[in-house]
Design an enzyme around this catalytic site. Structure first.
Site, PDB file in Angstrom:
ATOM      1  N   SER A   1       0.867  -1.183   0.000  1.00 34.17           N
ATOM      2  CA  SER A   1       0.000   0.000   0.000  1.00 34.17           C
ATOM      3  C   SER A   1       0.901   1.230   0.000  1.00 34.17           C
ATOM      4  O   SER A   1       1.827   1.314  -0.812  1.00 34.17           O
ATOM      5  CB  SER A   1      -0.927  -0.033   1.221  1.00 34.17           C
ATOM      6  OG  SER A   1      -1.775   1.096   1.247  1.00 34.17           O
TER       7      SER A   1
ATOM      8  N   HIS B   1      -2.841  -1.083  -3.415  1.00 37.78           N
ATOM      9  CA  HIS B   1      -3.977  -0.171  -3.303  1.00 37.78           C
ATOM     10  C   HIS B   1      -3.813   0.944  -4.337  1.00 37.78           C
ATOM     11  O   HIS B   1      -2.902   1.774  -4.233  1.00 37.78           O
ATOM     12  CB  HIS B   1      -4.041   0.433  -1.898  1.00 37.78           C
ATOM     13  CG  HIS B   1      -4.413  -0.562  -0.848  1.00 37.78           C
ATOM     14  ND1 HIS B   1      -4.501  -0.260   0.483  1.00 37.78           N
ATOM     15  CD2 HIS B   1      -4.739  -1.878  -0.938  1.00 37.78           C
ATOM     16  CE1 HIS B   1      -4.853  -1.337   1.167  1.00 37.78           C
ATOM     17  NE2 HIS B   1      -4.989  -2.327   0.321  1.00 37.78           N
TER      18      HIS B   1
ATOM     19  N   ASP C   1      -4.690  -4.466   5.886  1.00 32.97           N
ATOM     20  CA  ASP C   1      -5.000  -5.321   4.739  1.00 32.97           C
ATOM     21  C   ASP C   1      -3.880  -6.347   4.547  1.00 32.97           C
ATOM     22  O   ASP C   1      -2.695  -6.009   4.571  1.00 32.97           O
ATOM     23  CB  ASP C   1      -5.149  -4.464   3.478  1.00 32.97           C
ATOM     24  CG  ASP C   1      -5.806  -5.229   2.341  1.00 32.97           C
ATOM     25  OD1 ASP C   1      -6.289  -6.350   2.582  1.00 32.97           O
ATOM     26  OD2 ASP C   1      -5.848  -4.697   1.216  1.00 32.97           O
TER      27      ASP C   1
END
Length: 777
Positions: A50, A79, A171
């Site tokens: 991310s 992401h 995540d």
């Protein structure tokens, strides 16, 4: 790209795929299984990143060997802004010699290639093909890394590898658990080398990570791991090929585990246990099983790590949502039927892991109890042998990625958000009691309305399953319910449970089988009152049989001494003859415990004799024990003998009370001539003292065991007390805040009241002015 030679039928099929064409020797990377579905034979590495992940990805790919023949496929999930065109593919091509591709729907994965997820899509893997999924309805949180890791675990099992790089949030954590649960490997960027340590820190906190490394050190470790674990031609773990040969060596590992942790894994599924032991050998860079055994003996920390590795459980909130829907529809309402207002509904969740399953059930039960509005109370007992998992469950703190499994309404109602995590609310936390328990050897809970034991039995051998099923039957209330995993069944115990839902493995306890008959290996005979005799014609054969029966009964009554049959806990199972001289019901609540029923003077000798007979598995005799009854002094000879001739009576002990006679105990060798009464009395007292010492020794051992149990209970009570104290402080703070808010509301209300009075006065003045002028405007 066209092929340079005439393609065979197999090659023509492959050339029609959307995957990358002409990638070295990839034509040999897949094989068709019996169903015709191509089988992946190489590891697939999922890389999640991310914020700050681009720099880590560049370092990772730049450190890959120049020949670019790692034998693995790499799938990058990052992401990305859904409305912005990604240039990630162009950037990573500068740092790798492997072929890099933007993922297209249905693309087949090939080794030595890099695949990049496009923006505004979710990604899944099925039979080695990458599938792009449309984003689900907005829920405030997107978890593409978790989604792909779970798909990777379900499709590739032990060939799945996950790498978590820099990023905020959590995540990837749940996906990592799924991969570890399937026997895969997990690697995480070291937090100090990450631009943002949210994702790496959350993953490391699970305790399941195999390697924590900077990005530039990861490729070397990945390749070493792959070469050690997988046969490069077949892609399968080498341990399974040699399991029959090295099984004896693995038994030594079980012995070390049992001696250090107290838990026996020898009755678990061998292939699963062998694979996970092999994983630890690879992580420890040890090729020989005997060398690993020596390593375990010298390193207690490795024993603990292996223990945690064997206990990896795949769990999440409302796992198998369809199964929970069936549970909500077919079982939950029945649990409350017949319960009085304010009554308890009790549920037991063995092998609860980190608590998601227990909290899911508590939420469902709380929702139904609230809908009935009858004040029903819910109690969920959640147990596991992993004390670290129990501590995490007690904390009730989970990553924000649980939003993928829990609805927004339930998140708002039953959880509070703390930064990038969710904490279970006290309204649900107070319903669940967590405790450490091994269902193989520890006593079960009893009188529960439902047992939820999902995905535990599949790891156990059939012999162990046959031991646990009757125990579940015993623990359940009449017509209680059993909830198993989708891959589990009740096996041969169809006489104990009836099927409620065959697909989702919901069962109900049969009420026509007594718990004792189902659970106990031996049930002592019961005396049944004879029925009223019916008029019948005399029968010569029957007359002979009656005479024999009467003769046997007379011999037993007249010549067999009174006796009692007990179990190892001194519970009386059966009594023969008149034992009133030696046994009597103790004052207070009725009890069938032999020690409580025995005369006070007989208890030490009786306890010592029973324990000695059980330990030696042989008859023990104590002669001339004195006791007082009805104001007189009596003598009794105790004979304690285990019942060993009948297999069904294993664990039963027979205690015989014979009428005693004075016994001459041997006196000291220093005595000369005729033995005096004083010397005889001293000998008797020495014998009584020896018996008393045996009794107190046994009592001391029981006391130490009880003390350890009480100490464990005290620690749990202390933990509960700290939670109660914390709750009390929160309530006190809330009360003060409410009092302050109430004072502010009173002040605001007074100000508003004055404002209304002023408006009324101004309104009246305006009306008077308009009425007095009478001039049109």
């Amino acid at each position: 790209m066209a092929l340079k030679k005439k393609a065979s039928k197999k090659d023509r099929i492959k050339s029609s795929d959307k995957g990358p064409p002409d990638v070295g020797s990839e034509a040999e990377a897949t094989e068709a299984d019996a169903s015709g579905v191509p089988e992946i034979t190489f590891p697939i590495v999922g890389i999640g990143a991310s914020a700050g992940g681009l720099a880590a990805i560049e370092q990772f790919l730049a450190a890959m060997p120049a020949d670019a023949k790692s034998g693995m496929a790499f799938v990058l999930v990052q992401h990305l802004d859904p409305d912005h065109k990604s240039i990630l593919l162009d950037l990573i091509k500068k740092y790798t010699r492997m072929q890099a591709f933007k993922i297209e729907d249905g693309m087949r994965v090939q080794p030595n290639c890099v695949y990049v997820i496009p923006p505004n899509k979710d990604l899944a893997l099925l039979h080695g093909r990458l599938h792009l999924m449309e984003l689900s309805a907005p829920r405030g949180l997107r978890l593409p890394i978790d989604s792909f890791f779970r798909s990777l675990a379900a499709d590739q099992h032990e060939r799945a590898i996950c790498v978590i790089l820099s990023g905020t949030g959590t995540d990837g954590t749940l996906g990592l658990k799924a991969i570890k649960g399937e026997g895969g490997m997990a690697m995480v960027q070291s937090p100090e080398s990450a631009s943002y340590d949210g994702m790496p820190g959350s993953a490391i906190a699970t305790g399941l990570v195999d390697y924590v490394l900077p990005p530039d050190k990861m490729p070397e470790q990945l390749i070493s791991f792959s070469q050690h674990v997988f046969d490069q031609h077949r892609g399968r773990m080498t341990v399974t090929d040699h399991a029959p040969v090295i099984a004896d060596s693995f038994e030594k590992v079980f012995i070390i585990l049992r001696s250090n942790t107290g838990h026996d894994f020898s009755q678990y599924k061998k292939n699963t246990v062998f694979r996970r032991i092999q994983r630890r050998m690879v992580v420890s860079q040890i090729d020989d099983i005997e060398a690993y055994i020596r390593y375990l003996q010298a390193n207690p920390m490795e024993v603990e790590t292996l223990f945690r590795e064997l206990l990896i459980g795949v769990t999440n909130f409302f796992r198998d949502s369809k199964a929970f829907e069936a549970l909500t529809e077919k079982v939950i309402p029945r649990l409350f039927e017949g319960k009085q207002p304010g009554g308890f509904v009790r549920v037991w969740v063995p092998a609860c892991s980190t608590g998601e399953e227990a909290y899911s059930l508590a939420i469902l039960l709380r929702e139904h109890a609230d809908s009935l509005k009858q004040g029903h109370k819910v109690q969920v007992f959640a147990t596991d042998i992993d004390d670290q998992a129990i501590e995490k469950a007690r904390a009730g703190l989970y990553p924000e990625s649980i939003a993928a499994d829990v609805s927004q309404a339930r998140l708002a109602h039953f959880f509070t958000q703390e930064d990038s995590t969710y904490r279970i609310r006290k309204t649900i936390r107070d319903l669940v009691v967590f405790a450490k328990q091994d269902i193989i050897k520890d006593p079960p809970f009893s009188k529960v309305d439902m047992i939820s034991c999902r995905n535990l039995l599949i790891y156990m051998e059939p012999k162990l399953q046959k031991k646990i099923m009757p125990m579940f039957y015993y623990a359940l209330n009449r017509a209680g319910y059993l909830f198993l995993g989708t891959s589990e069944t009740i096996g041969e115990f169809v006489d104990l449970f009836s099927i409620i839902d065959k697909k989702w493995k919901l069962y109900q306890r049969r009420s026509d089988v007594t718990p004792r008959a189902a659970y106990s290996p031996y049930v002592p005979p019961m005396i049944i009152a004879p029925k009223e005799p019916q008029a019948a014609q005399p029968d010569a054969k029957a007359g002979k049989a009656d005479v024999r029966d009467l003769a046997e009964r007379a011999l037993l009554d007249e010549y067999t001494p009174p006796c009692a049959f007990i179990n190892a806990e001194f519970d009386v199972l059966y009594i023969h003859g008149r034992t009133g001289l030696y046994l009597e019901l103790a004052p207070g609540e009725p009890s069938m415990n032999l020690l409580r029923m025995a005369r006070e003077e007989l208890r030490p000798g009786l306890a010592a004799a029973v324990r000695k007979a059980v330990a030696q598995k042989a008859a023990v005799r104590y002669d001339g024990l004195q006791f007082k009854a009805n104001g007189d002094t009596h003598l009794v000879n105790l004979v304690v003998q285990p019942v060993t001739k009948q297999e069904a009576a294993k664990g039963i002990v027979m205690v015989i009370f014979e009428e005693g006679t004075p016994v001459s105990y041997p006196v000291s060798e220093t005595a000369h001539g005729e033995v005096t009464d004083k010397e005889r009395r001293i000998s008797e007292l020495e014998h009584e003292l020896a018996t008393t010492k045996e009794y107190f020794q046994a009592t001391t051992e029981e006391f130490e065991t009880t003390t350890e149990e009480l100490k464990s209970t005290n620690e749990e009570m202390q933990s509960s007390n700290e939670e109660m104290q914390s709750t009390n402080e929160e309530l006190e703070t809330s009360r003060e805040e409410l009092q302050s808010v109430n004072e502010e509301l009173v002040t605001v209300n007074t100000e508003l009241q004055k404002k209304i009075e002023e408006l009324d006065r101004v309104n009246n003045d305006m009306n008077n002015l308009l009425a007095g002028t009478g001039i049109g405007t």
